[in-house]
Each structure stands twice: as structure tokens, then as C-alpha cells.
Design a protein around this motif. Structure first.
Motif, PDB file in Angstrom:
ATOM      1  N   UNK A 161       1.113  -0.982   0.293  1.00 36.44           N
ATOM      2  CA  UNK A 161       0.639  -0.347  -0.148  1.00 36.44           C
ATOM      3  C   UNK A 161       1.168   1.212   0.097  1.00 36.44           C
ATOM      4  N   UNK A 162       1.555   1.249   1.001  1.00 33.26           N
ATOM      5  CA  UNK A 162       3.297   2.425   0.349  1.00 33.26           C
ATOM      6  C   UNK A 162       3.717   2.619  -1.078  1.00 33.26           C
ATOM      7  N   UNK A 163       3.448   1.454  -1.208  1.00 27.24           N
ATOM      8  CA  UNK A 163       4.046   1.557  -2.910  1.00 27.24           C
ATOM      9  C   UNK A 163       3.375   2.233  -3.944  1.00 27.24           C
ATOM     10  N   UNK A 164       2.568   1.874  -3.304  1.00 25.13           N
ATOM     11  CA  UNK A 164       0.860   1.825  -4.770  1.00 25.13           C
ATOM     12  C   UNK A 164       1.132   3.625  -3.857  1.00 25.13           C
ATOM     13  N   UNK A 165       1.022   3.899  -2.698  1.00 19.05           N
ATOM     14  CA  UNK A 165       0.725   5.695  -2.615  1.00 19.05           C
ATOM     15  C   UNK A 165       1.824   5.859  -2.953  1.00 19.05           C
ATOM     16  N   UNK A 166       3.278   5.610  -3.145  1.00 17.25           N
ATOM     17  CA  UNK A 166       3.919   6.413  -4.233  1.00 17.25           C
ATOM     18  C   UNK A 166       4.026   6.627  -5.399  1.00 17.25           C
ATOM     19  N   UNK A 167       3.958   5.912  -6.067  1.00 20.09           N
ATOM     20  CA  UNK A 167       3.657   5.679  -7.127  1.00 20.09           C
ATOM     21  C   UNK A 167       2.241   6.764  -7.391  1.00 20.09           C
ATOM     22  N   UNK A 168       1.341   6.267  -7.022  1.00 22.14           N
ATOM     23  CA  UNK A 168      -0.121   7.449  -7.621  1.00 22.14           C
ATOM     24  C   UNK A 168       0.462   8.942  -7.209  1.00 22.14           C
ATOM     25  N   UNK A 169       1.259   9.011  -6.551  1.00 19.24           N
ATOM     26  CA  UNK A 169       1.688  10.306  -6.032  1.00 19.24           C
ATOM     27  C   UNK A 169       2.565  10.947  -6.918  1.00 19.24           C
ATOM     28  N   UNK A 170       3.894  10.412  -8.008  1.00 21.22           N
ATOM     29  CA  UNK A 170       4.338  10.552  -8.527  1.00 21.22           C
ATOM     30  C   UNK A 170       4.462  10.375  -9.734  1.00 21.22           C
ATOM     31  N   UNK A 171       2.380  10.026 -10.043  1.00 24.64           N
ATOM     32  CA  UNK A 171       2.270   9.547 -11.915  1.00 24.64           C
ATOM     33  C   UNK A 171       1.451  11.434 -11.100  1.00 24.64           C
ATOM     34  N   UNK A 172       0.496  11.469  -9.967  1.00 30.32           N
ATOM     35  CA  UNK A 172      -0.378  12.716 -10.041  1.00 30.32           C
ATOM     36  C   UNK A 172       0.543  14.095 -10.227  1.00 30.32           C
ATOM     37  N   UNK A 173       2.115  14.032  -9.925  1.00 27.66           N
ATOM     38  CA  UNK A 173       3.394  14.840 -10.104  1.00 27.66           C
ATOM     39  C   UNK A 173       3.671  15.309 -10.924  1.00 27.66           C
ATOM     40  N   UNK A 174       3.609  14.312 -12.073  1.00 26.50           N
ATOM     41  CA  UNK A 174       4.132  14.451 -14.040  1.00 26.50           C
ATOM     42  C   UNK A 174       3.413  14.150 -14.646  1.00 26.50           C
ATOM     43  N   UNK A 175       2.308  14.588 -14.319  1.00 29.32           N
ATOM     44  CA  UNK A 175       0.977  14.020 -14.860  1.00 29.32           C
ATOM     45  C   UNK A 175       1.604  15.394 -16.058  1.00 29.32           C
ATOM     46  N   UNK A 176       1.918  16.668 -16.115  1.00 30.27           N
ATOM     47  CA  UNK A 176       1.987  17.481 -16.576  1.00 30.27           C
ATOM     48  C   UNK A 176       3.444  17.341 -17.571  1.00 30.27           C
ATOM     49  N   UNK A 177       3.442  16.499 -17.263  1.00 30.10           N
ATOM     50  CA  UNK A 177       5.309  16.546 -18.302  1.00 30.10           C
ATOM     51  C   UNK A 177       5.090  14.973 -18.940  1.00 30.10           C
ATOM     52  N   UNK A 178       3.316  14.835 -18.983  1.00 33.76           N
ATOM     53  CA  UNK A 178       3.282  12.942 -19.962  1.00 33.76           C
ATOM     54  C   UNK A 178       2.409  13.554 -20.660  1.00 33.76           C
ATOM     55  N   UNK A 179       3.698  13.199 -22.165  1.00 32.76           N
ATOM     56  CA  UNK A 179       2.624  13.653 -23.899  1.00 32.76           C
ATOM     57  C   UNK A 179       1.429  12.585 -23.945  1.00 32.76           C
ATOM     58  N   UNK A 180       1.676  11.229 -22.828  1.00 32.34           N
ATOM     59  CA  UNK A 180       0.093  10.634 -23.890  1.00 32.34           C
ATOM     60  C   UNK A 180      -0.726  11.463 -23.207  1.00 32.34           C
ATOM     61  N   UNK A 181      -0.716  12.615 -22.542  1.00 33.49           N
ATOM     62  CA  UNK A 181      -1.894  13.098 -21.272  1.00 33.49           C
ATOM     63  C   UNK A 181      -2.069  14.138 -21.834  1.00 33.49           C
ATOM     64  N   UNK A 182      -0.303  14.820 -22.443  1.00 33.04           N
ATOM     65  CA  UNK A 182      -1.363  16.856 -22.786  1.00 33.04           C
ATOM     66  C   UNK A 182      -1.225  17.213 -24.096  1.00 33.04           C
ATOM     67  N   UNK A 183      -0.517  15.505 -24.989  1.00 32.11           N
ATOM     68  CA  UNK A 183      -0.259  15.370 -26.256  1.00 32.11           C
ATOM     69  C   UNK A 183       1.158  16.771 -27.117  1.00 32.11           C
ATOM     70  N   UNK A 184       1.432  16.268 -27.872  1.00 30.50           N
ATOM     71  CA  UNK A 184       3.004  16.932 -28.023  1.00 30.50           C
ATOM     72  C   UNK A 184       1.738  17.973 -28.830  1.00 30.50           C
ATOM     73  N   UNK A 185       3.560  18.749 -29.215  1.00 31.11           N
ATOM     74  CA  UNK A 185       3.093  20.114 -30.670  1.00 31.11           C
ATOM     75  C   UNK A 185       3.066  19.788 -31.757  1.00 31.11           C
ATOM     76  N   UNK A 186       2.366  20.065 -32.363  1.00 33.86           N
ATOM     77  CA  UNK A 186       3.104  19.418 -34.115  1.00 33.86           C
ATOM     78  C   UNK A 186       4.794  20.371 -34.637  1.00 33.86           C
TER      79      UNK A 186
END
Length: 70
Positions: free
Chosen positions: A31-56
Motif C-alpha cells: 500500500x505504501x508503494x502504491x501510494x508512492x506510485x500514485x503520488x509520482x504519477x499525479x505530480x508528473x502528469x503535466x510532463x506526460x505527452x500521452x496526457x498533454x499531447x505533443x505539439x506539432x
């Protein structure tokens, strides 16, 4: 020649084991590992091109326009 290959292979194994021995491994629960992974994913969403898209302008997979001279 096979003797030198086995020595080289053993040296690589020793280096890997020394590297692994130096790692700080905590006894985290699942559960600690899952919480850490969730926190990392939430903090890194603005850098993820799959979520934000790629500029042309930076997308390398757009077909290049060809200029032909007749």
C-alpha cells in the motif's frame, strides 16, 4: 581465451552485486508503494505527452513536406 572471458564475466557480476549491495532498499508495504506510485504519477502528469499531447512543432512523426522543383 575462454579463461579471460570468464574472468571478464565474473568481474561484471561482482560490479553488479556491489552496485546492488549499495542500494537503499526499504521494507515498504504494498500500500505504501502504491501510494508512492500514485503520488509520482499525479505530480508528473503535466510532463506526460500521452496526457498533454505533443505539439506539432516538436512532433517527429509528422510526415515531412517535400519541396520539388519541376
Amino acid at each position: 581465451m575462454s579463461g579471460s572471458c570468464s574472468i571478464t564475466a565474473m568481474k561484471k557480476v561482482v560490479q553488479q552485486l556491489l552496485l546492488e549491495a549499495g542500494l537503499n532498499r526499504s521494507n515498504a508495504t504494498l500500500s505504501q508503494a502504491a501510494a508512492h506510485m500514485k503520488q509520482f504519477c499525479l505530480q508528473s502528469t503535466h510532463h506526460d505527452p500521452l496526457l498533454t499531447g505533443v505539439s506539432s512543432s516538436t512532433n517527429l512523426f509528422i510526415p515531412q513536406k517535400v519541396c520539388s522543383i519541376l
